[in-house]
Design a protein around this motif. Structure first.
Motif, PDB file in Angstrom:
ATOM      1  N   ASP A 141      -7.514   3.703  -3.520  1.00 44.35           N
ATOM      2  CA  ASP A 141      -8.278   3.333  -2.336  1.00 44.35           C
ATOM      3  C   ASP A 141      -8.965   4.561  -1.758  1.00 44.35           C
ATOM      4  O   ASP A 141      -8.520   5.140  -0.783  1.00 44.35           O
ATOM      5  CB  ASP A 141      -7.330   2.706  -1.316  1.00 44.35           C
ATOM      6  N   ILE A 142     -10.058   4.955  -2.374  1.00 41.42           N
ATOM      7  CA  ILE A 142     -10.752   6.159  -1.939  1.00 41.42           C
ATOM      8  C   ILE A 142     -11.750   5.850  -0.821  1.00 41.42           C
ATOM      9  O   ILE A 142     -11.859   6.593   0.139  1.00 41.42           O
ATOM     10  CB  ILE A 142     -11.472   6.818  -3.136  1.00 41.42           C
ATOM     11  N   LYS A 143     -12.454   4.739  -0.914  1.00 39.03           N
ATOM     12  CA  LYS A 143     -13.530   4.447   0.027  1.00 39.03           C
ATOM     13  C   LYS A 143     -13.089   3.627   1.236  1.00 39.03           C
ATOM     14  O   LYS A 143     -13.460   3.916   2.355  1.00 39.03           O
ATOM     15  CB  LYS A 143     -14.654   3.702  -0.692  1.00 39.03           C
ATOM     16  N   TYR A 144     -12.287   2.586   1.033  1.00 35.15           N
ATOM     17  CA  TYR A 144     -11.999   1.626   2.104  1.00 35.15           C
ATOM     18  C   TYR A 144     -10.954   2.130   3.100  1.00 35.15           C
ATOM     19  O   TYR A 144     -11.062   1.877   4.277  1.00 35.15           O
ATOM     20  CB  TYR A 144     -11.546   0.301   1.493  1.00 35.15           C
ATOM     21  N   LYS A 145      -9.967   2.818   2.662  1.00 33.37           N
ATOM     22  CA  LYS A 145      -8.861   3.301   3.505  1.00 33.37           C
ATOM     23  C   LYS A 145      -8.076   2.135   4.094  1.00 33.37           C
ATOM     24  O   LYS A 145      -8.030   1.919   5.302  1.00 33.37           O
ATOM     25  CB  LYS A 145      -9.355   4.225   4.626  1.00 33.37           C
ATOM     26  N   ALA A 146      -7.450   1.355   3.233  1.00 35.47           N
ATOM     27  CA  ALA A 146      -6.638   0.220   3.664  1.00 35.47           C
ATOM     28  C   ALA A 146      -5.444   0.701   4.474  1.00 35.47           C
ATOM     29  O   ALA A 146      -4.918   1.788   4.265  1.00 35.47           O
ATOM     30  CB  ALA A 146      -6.159  -0.559   2.440  1.00 35.47           C
ATOM     31  N   THR A 147      -5.023  -0.148   5.411  1.00 36.66           N
ATOM     32  CA  THR A 147      -3.872   0.164   6.240  1.00 36.66           C
ATOM     33  C   THR A 147      -2.805  -0.908   6.042  1.00 36.66           C
ATOM     34  O   THR A 147      -3.045  -1.924   5.389  1.00 36.66           O
ATOM     35  CB  THR A 147      -4.261   0.218   7.733  1.00 36.66           C
ATOM     36  N   LYS A 148      -1.657  -0.696   6.645  1.00 35.50           N
ATOM     37  CA  LYS A 148      -0.551  -1.658   6.534  1.00 35.50           C
ATOM     38  C   LYS A 148      -0.946  -3.026   7.091  1.00 35.50           C
ATOM     39  O   LYS A 148      -0.400  -4.034   6.679  1.00 35.50           O
ATOM     40  CB  LYS A 148       0.691  -1.131   7.255  1.00 35.50           C
ATOM     41  N   ARG A 149      -1.904  -3.070   8.014  1.00 37.75           N
ATOM     42  CA  ARG A 149      -2.368  -4.352   8.558  1.00 37.75           C
ATOM     43  C   ARG A 149      -3.100  -5.192   7.507  1.00 37.75           C
ATOM     44  O   ARG A 149      -3.270  -6.399   7.681  1.00 37.75           O
ATOM     45  CB  ARG A 149      -3.281  -4.127   9.756  1.00 37.75           C
ATOM     46  N   ASP A 150      -3.564  -4.577   6.440  1.00 36.07           N
ATOM     47  CA  ASP A 150      -4.279  -5.298   5.394  1.00 36.07           C
ATOM     48  C   ASP A 150      -3.346  -6.013   4.415  1.00 36.07           C
ATOM     49  O   ASP A 150      -3.799  -6.832   3.617  1.00 36.07           O
ATOM     50  CB  ASP A 150      -5.191  -4.341   4.617  1.00 36.07           C
ATOM     51  N   ILE A 151      -2.064  -5.700   4.466  1.00 32.25           N
ATOM     52  CA  ILE A 151      -1.103  -6.360   3.572  1.00 32.25           C
ATOM     53  C   ILE A 151      -1.081  -7.851   3.895  1.00 32.25           C
ATOM     54  O   ILE A 151      -0.967  -8.257   5.043  1.00 32.25           O
ATOM     55  CB  ILE A 151       0.295  -5.735   3.708  1.00 32.25           C
ATOM     56  N   ILE A 201       0.861  -1.180   0.000  1.00 30.04           N
ATOM     57  CA  ILE A 201       0.000   0.000   0.000  1.00 30.04           C
ATOM     58  C   ILE A 201       0.895   1.226   0.000  1.00 30.04           C
ATOM     59  O   ILE A 201       1.805   1.336   0.820  1.00 30.04           O
ATOM     60  CB  ILE A 201      -0.923   0.024   1.232  1.00 30.04           C
ATOM     61  N   PHE A 202       0.636   2.125  -0.928  1.00 25.91           N
ATOM     62  CA  PHE A 202       1.373   3.380  -0.982  1.00 25.91           C
ATOM     63  C   PHE A 202       0.432   4.488  -0.538  1.00 25.91           C
ATOM     64  O   PHE A 202      -0.628   4.684  -1.117  1.00 25.91           O
ATOM     65  CB  PHE A 202       1.886   3.646  -2.404  1.00 25.91           C
ATOM     66  N   THR A 203       0.826   5.214   0.515  1.00 24.65           N
ATOM     67  CA  THR A 203      -0.018   6.270   1.060  1.00 24.65           C
ATOM     68  C   THR A 203       0.733   7.592   1.055  1.00 24.65           C
ATOM     69  O   THR A 203       1.492   7.879   1.977  1.00 24.65           O
ATOM     70  CB  THR A 203      -0.453   5.932   2.498  1.00 24.65           C
ATOM     71  N   PRO A 204       0.535   8.403   0.031  1.00 25.01           N
ATOM     72  CA  PRO A 204       1.165   9.730   0.034  1.00 25.01           C
ATOM     73  C   PRO A 204       0.405  10.662   0.979  1.00 25.01           C
ATOM     74  O   PRO A 204      -0.767  10.429   1.269  1.00 25.01           O
ATOM     75  CB  PRO A 204       1.029  10.188  -1.418  1.00 25.01           C
ATOM     76  N   PRO A 205       1.063  11.693   1.467  1.00 27.03           N
ATOM     77  CA  PRO A 205       0.348  12.618   2.350  1.00 27.03           C
ATOM     78  C   PRO A 205      -0.776  13.351   1.613  1.00 27.03           C
ATOM     79  O   PRO A 205      -0.618  13.757   0.465  1.00 27.03           O
ATOM     80  CB  PRO A 205       1.435  13.598   2.809  1.00 27.03           C
ATOM     81  N   LYS A 206      -1.894  13.472   2.297  1.00 26.43           N
ATOM     82  CA  LYS A 206      -3.051  14.216   1.796  1.00 26.43           C
ATOM     83  C   LYS A 206      -3.585  13.697   0.461  1.00 26.43           C
ATOM     84  O   LYS A 206      -4.015  14.474  -0.393  1.00 26.43           O
ATOM     85  CB  LYS A 206      -2.720  15.708   1.676  1.00 26.43           C
ATOM     86  N   TRP A 207      -3.546  12.423   0.247  1.00 22.97           N
ATOM     87  CA  TRP A 207      -4.015  11.851  -1.011  1.00 22.97           C
ATOM     88  C   TRP A 207      -4.540  10.455  -0.747  1.00 22.97           C
ATOM     89  O   TRP A 207      -4.190   9.821   0.234  1.00 22.97           O
ATOM     90  CB  TRP A 207      -2.864  11.822  -2.016  1.00 22.97           C
ATOM     91  N   ALA A 208      -5.338   9.929  -1.631  1.00 21.62           N
ATOM     92  CA  ALA A 208      -5.865   8.571  -1.477  1.00 21.62           C
ATOM     93  C   ALA A 208      -4.746   7.553  -1.659  1.00 21.62           C
ATOM     94  O   ALA A 208      -3.849   7.733  -2.473  1.00 21.62           O
ATOM     95  CB  ALA A 208      -6.961   8.320  -2.505  1.00 21.62           C
ATOM     96  N   SER A 209      -4.820   6.496  -0.899  1.00 20.47           N
ATOM     97  CA  SER A 209      -3.827   5.434  -0.987  1.00 20.47           C
ATOM     98  C   SER A 209      -3.979   4.668  -2.298  1.00 20.47           C
ATOM     99  O   SER A 209      -5.051   4.642  -2.896  1.00 20.47           O
ATOM    100  CB  SER A 209      -3.994   4.453   0.169  1.00 20.47           C
ATOM    101  N   THR A 210      -2.905   4.024  -2.692  1.00 25.04           N
ATOM    102  CA  THR A 210      -2.927   3.120  -3.834  1.00 25.04           C
ATOM    103  C   THR A 210      -2.621   1.728  -3.309  1.00 25.04           C
ATOM    104  O   THR A 210      -1.607   1.517  -2.649  1.00 25.04           O
ATOM    105  CB  THR A 210      -1.889   3.522  -4.894  1.00 25.04           C
ATOM    106  N   VAL A 211      -3.509   0.780  -3.570  1.00 21.25           N
ATOM    107  CA  VAL A 211      -3.365  -0.587  -3.096  1.00 21.25           C
ATOM    108  C   VAL A 211      -2.885  -1.444  -4.269  1.00 21.25           C
ATOM    109  O   VAL A 211      -3.509  -1.468  -5.326  1.00 21.25           O
ATOM    110  CB  VAL A 211      -4.709  -1.125  -2.550  1.00 21.25           C
ATOM    111  N   TYR A 212      -1.765  -2.149  -4.055  1.00 18.31           N
ATOM    112  CA  TYR A 212      -1.201  -3.047  -5.067  1.00 18.31           C
ATOM    113  C   TYR A 212      -1.572  -4.475  -4.692  1.00 18.31           C
ATOM    114  O   TYR A 212      -1.377  -4.897  -3.551  1.00 18.31           O
ATOM    115  CB  TYR A 212       0.313  -2.884  -5.143  1.00 18.31           C
ATOM    116  N   LEU A 213      -2.116  -5.203  -5.663  1.00 21.03           N
ATOM    117  CA  LEU A 213      -2.565  -6.568  -5.441  1.00 21.03           C
ATOM    118  C   LEU A 213      -1.968  -7.492  -6.483  1.00 21.03           C
ATOM    119  O   LEU A 213      -1.586  -7.058  -7.572  1.00 21.03           O
ATOM    120  CB  LEU A 213      -4.086  -6.662  -5.567  1.00 21.03           C
ATOM    121  N   PHE A 214      -1.939  -8.781  -6.154  1.00 19.60           N
ATOM    122  CA  PHE A 214      -1.655  -9.774  -7.189  1.00 19.60           C
ATOM    123  C   PHE A 214      -2.696 -10.871  -7.098  1.00 19.60           C
ATOM    124  O   PHE A 214      -3.290 -11.120  -6.054  1.00 19.60           O
ATOM    125  CB  PHE A 214      -0.210 -10.286  -7.140  1.00 19.60           C
TER     126      PHE A 214
END
Length: 125
Positions: A73-83, A46-59
């Motif tokens: 990731d605009i709606k869910y707000k994934a965190t590092k625990r979701d990796i 998960i890439f989380t830039p400041p003041k912006w929506a996160s980008t979730v990378y999946l395979f």
């Protein structure tokens, strides 16, 4: 008169881009609804830039081929625990890199994850 011309020259491309983006998004959402296929994807990072929506990378696997993709990731707000967690994803058969993740459907059944193409090592990591 010059001010109106400049305003039209500046606003026309912006309006065109907005309309194009709306049409493209509508087209993909319609394709997901009509032709979308379901599989399981694993959050890789998960890439989380400041003041912006996160980008979730999946395979995930489609026809025994590993694909890597990302989703904003605009709606869910994934965190590092979701990796490392597995979720149901929908992809387009003709463009499997275009996906939609359903974060409300976390997959924890090991048998189901193995059937989706993942190895035991990928489940454990």
């Amino acid at each position: 008169m010059k001010l109106k011309t400049k305003a039209i020259l500046v606003l026309s491309p912006l309006i065109f881009i907005c309309v194009f983006a709306y049409i493209r998004t509508h087209k993909f959402e319609k394709a997901f609804k009509n032709n979308g296929k379901v599989t399981i994807g694993r959050i890789d990072s998960i890439f989380t830039p400041p003041k912006w929506a996160s980008t979730v990378y999946l395979f995930y696997y489609v026809d025994n081929k590993k694909h890597t993709s990302f989703e904003s990731d605009i709606k869910y707000k994934a965190t590092k625990r979701d990796i490392g967690k597995f979720y149901q994803i929908k992809y387009l058969p003709d463009s499997p890199e275009i996906i939609r993740v359903d974060y409300s459907k976390e997959i924890t059944d090991t048998t189901e994850i193995l059937k989706a193409g993942f190895s035991r090592e990928e489940i454990g990591n």
